[in-house]
Design a protein around this motif. Sequence first.
Motif, PDB file in Angstrom:
ATOM      1  N   LEU A 166       7.275   8.776 -32.150  1.00 27.67           N
ATOM      2  CA  LEU A 166       6.312   8.365 -31.130  1.00 27.67           C
ATOM      3  C   LEU A 166       6.644   6.965 -30.608  1.00 27.67           C
ATOM      4  O   LEU A 166       7.365   6.204 -31.257  1.00 27.67           O
ATOM      5  CB  LEU A 166       4.898   8.381 -31.724  1.00 27.67           C
ATOM      6  CG  LEU A 166       4.420   9.738 -32.250  1.00 27.67           C
ATOM      7  CD1 LEU A 166       3.055   9.598 -32.911  1.00 27.67           C
ATOM      8  CD2 LEU A 166       4.370  10.767 -31.121  1.00 27.67           C
ATOM      9  N   SER A 191      11.315   6.825 -36.113  1.00 33.43           N
ATOM     10  CA  SER A 191      10.187   6.876 -35.188  1.00 33.43           C
ATOM     11  C   SER A 191      10.357   8.004 -34.170  1.00 33.43           C
ATOM     12  O   SER A 191      11.420   8.164 -33.565  1.00 33.43           O
ATOM     13  CB  SER A 191      10.047   5.540 -34.459  1.00 33.43           C
ATOM     14  OG  SER A 191       8.985   5.601 -33.527  1.00 33.43           O
ATOM     15  N   SER A 210       0.967   4.820 -30.988  1.00 34.10           N
ATOM     16  CA  SER A 210       1.275   5.952 -31.868  1.00 34.10           C
ATOM     17  C   SER A 210       0.060   6.377 -32.694  1.00 34.10           C
ATOM     18  O   SER A 210      -0.140   7.573 -32.946  1.00 34.10           O
ATOM     19  CB  SER A 210       2.430   5.588 -32.807  1.00 34.10           C
ATOM     20  OG  SER A 210       2.093   4.472 -33.614  1.00 34.10           O
ATOM     21  N   ASN A 249      -1.845   0.292 -31.877  1.00 34.76           N
ATOM     22  CA  ASN A 249      -0.590   1.011 -31.713  1.00 34.76           C
ATOM     23  C   ASN A 249      -0.837   2.298 -30.931  1.00 34.76           C
ATOM     24  O   ASN A 249      -1.739   3.076 -31.274  1.00 34.76           O
ATOM     25  CB  ASN A 249       0.023   1.368 -33.073  1.00 34.76           C
ATOM     26  CG  ASN A 249       0.416   0.148 -33.864  1.00 34.76           C
ATOM     27  OD1 ASN A 249       1.022  -0.772 -33.340  1.00 34.76           O
ATOM     28  ND2 ASN A 249       0.063   0.137 -35.144  1.00 34.76           N
ATOM     29  N   THR A 259       5.239   5.823 -39.766  1.00 40.39           N
ATOM     30  CA  THR A 259       4.157   4.875 -40.043  1.00 40.39           C
ATOM     31  C   THR A 259       3.726   4.927 -41.498  1.00 40.39           C
ATOM     32  O   THR A 259       3.530   3.884 -42.145  1.00 40.39           O
ATOM     33  CB  THR A 259       2.941   5.173 -39.146  1.00 40.39           C
ATOM     34  OG1 THR A 259       3.333   5.061 -37.782  1.00 40.39           O
ATOM     35  CG2 THR A 259       1.802   4.208 -39.438  1.00 40.39           C
ATOM     36  N   THR A 291      -3.606   7.205 -38.290  1.00 39.08           N
ATOM     37  CA  THR A 291      -2.426   8.040 -38.526  1.00 39.08           C
ATOM     38  C   THR A 291      -2.583   8.860 -39.803  1.00 39.08           C
ATOM     39  O   THR A 291      -2.365  10.080 -39.811  1.00 39.08           O
ATOM     40  CB  THR A 291      -1.164   7.165 -38.616  1.00 39.08           C
ATOM     41  OG1 THR A 291      -0.896   6.607 -37.325  1.00 39.08           O
ATOM     42  CG2 THR A 291       0.034   7.987 -39.058  1.00 39.08           C
TER      43      THR A 291
END
Length: 670
Positions: free
Chosen positions: A141, A139, A156, A154, A226, A13
């Motif tokens: 995603l 959030s 995401s 994850n 995140t 991420t």
Amino acid sequence: MSEFFQFVVLGLTLGAVYSVFASSLIGIYAATGVINFAQGSVALWSVYTVAALRTDGTLVLPVGSIALGDESNPMSMLPAVVIGVAMAAAWALAAHLVVFRPLRGAPALANVAASVGLMLFLQALVLLRFDTQELFAQSVLPGSTFEVGEVVINVSDLMMAGAAIAVAVLLWAYFGLTSRGVATRAASEDELAARLAGHSPDRLAATVWVLAAMASGLIVILGAYTIGLDPASYTYYVVPALAVALVGRLSSFGVACAAGLVLGAIQAVLLWANTLSWWPGWAQAGLGDAIPFVVVVVALYLLGGRIPSRGSLDEVKMPLVIVPRIRLVPVTTMIVLAGLAILLTADSWRFGIVTSMILSLIALSLVLLTGYLGQISLASIAFAGTAGFALSKLTIGLGVPFPLSIVLSALVATALGVVVGLPALRIRGAQLAVVTLAAALAIQSFVFNNPVLTPYEGLKVSDPSVLGLDLSVRQGQNLITWQFSLMVLLIVSVTTLVVMRWMGGATGRIFLAVRSNERAAASVGINVAATKLLGFALSAFLAGVGGCLIGYSRGQLSAASFTVVVGLTMLAIAYCGGITSVSGAFVAGFIGPLGVFYVFLSQTLDLGRYYEVIAAGGLLLMAVTNPIGAAGAFAESAAAVRARLTGHRAAAMDTEPEAVPSTKVDSHVG
């Protein structure tokens, strides 16, 4: 091993944010030749816009706000994201039209200063306009996971990596496969040819600015849940993004994207390594932030000859230089007035005067290195901080007396300055600014914020004294003593006069020759490499002396005194004051953080919280309208007035070096 791969995936991420920022930077550089240090700040506004809309439905604008909902009925996610991305596009378009389009063909320093100013302006405006303590990312995603062996992945994280790859592919396709993209590259090299082909270079560049901002804003909005929401972090994500962009030679979207994902994974793995029993204590803080500096240096050394060089100092003029002359009457008058100001004030006003004097010394280090030698450095405050922290170790740990403690501490900063200056042997202009910014961030994170090296409570500094005379900054209820203040005045005055003598003599002429044309300077026997390292050494020594004086004035040092923001603000005010003149350094000291102008805003107008916005806005205005700064503008105005009064305008222009108080030297000779 499963934990290792677990953290590799978790780093995707953050790596995706680096990748998209890097792709955006490459796109803007390809279209305009500008390295946009403000890319993270533009995205920062987007993510806070979405957070505010999702909290209470308020659309926060630079001035005022619009209620599109309330706490019981906030805006839904999709329209909030659309508006957030649109705000990023609006800021980017405004930056292009108001700031960077007028600077087309301006000195590389002007573009760097404007980009840094925009970065600081947006960050300060976010802190003013949004309730950053109460807003949190939500959030966007999916939160689902799946397992591969013992590794929990994850969804995401994979979606973020996919989004980064998609942005890189789309930008590559735009520049390589579409007629507008090809025309954009062509226009950045030859605007006339693009106009003859029926394209508007301004519209082409504006399109890229908007696309890059939308991509950066979107990826930050998607990843904020995140990563977390922190104004400083998102602003400085541009540093690792610049590192991986340079790995891609500022031209390859694919390489930069892959490098960004890898860098994010490496930093995540380092977090995991901190939990291992055998991992050294000194490496448990800041090591991840130091990696981009290493990446930048390695990339520039290995790829420097193949990185596009638009915006280098060989191709664009630097601002004109005002060569200093030491005149007894003006110098004596200034010192006496400063001494009287110290004796006639007290508490916060006297502290502001002393701080302004110290900051003028740090600004002078930028005048010497950037204004005179043409090496764009963003690490001056890191050199000052290094000397300040060395001062604590020398005075508390070893008992080194004053003033030897200042000299030795400044020499420590000098050594660091030479190390940071080594990349200048291969690179110049905005690329060198990238290196020095990465170095400053690495020093801040790995040294100043490292609890092993710097305790959380800060580092104490012993009070100075000489021949039994107490020069401590505080005595009883006296916040700042006149003895300490006059000591600072003496050190700053002597140091400044020595530097003026250098700058007005042979050393200054050598610096100007290297700044003007390195090949021409080398052809007449000047050692260009040695001159650059000498410039970094002298600049770091000056900043180091300033850092020591800051240490003595505080009595206890913490990382907050030497943050990257403070360093960038120093560049901003030095540029506003006049980056190519000694008088500009004193103007910079006057308007610097916690200086006289800051005290005036705080004590008289109660506007202290607007200081950073005012300073950054002033930098933007000065960069666009008057690249020579306030001191240079005053010298030009004074020369024009004298010419009118004497009635010999033409003669005055022909003999300008003799007619004005300070000589102007064209920086693009030969």
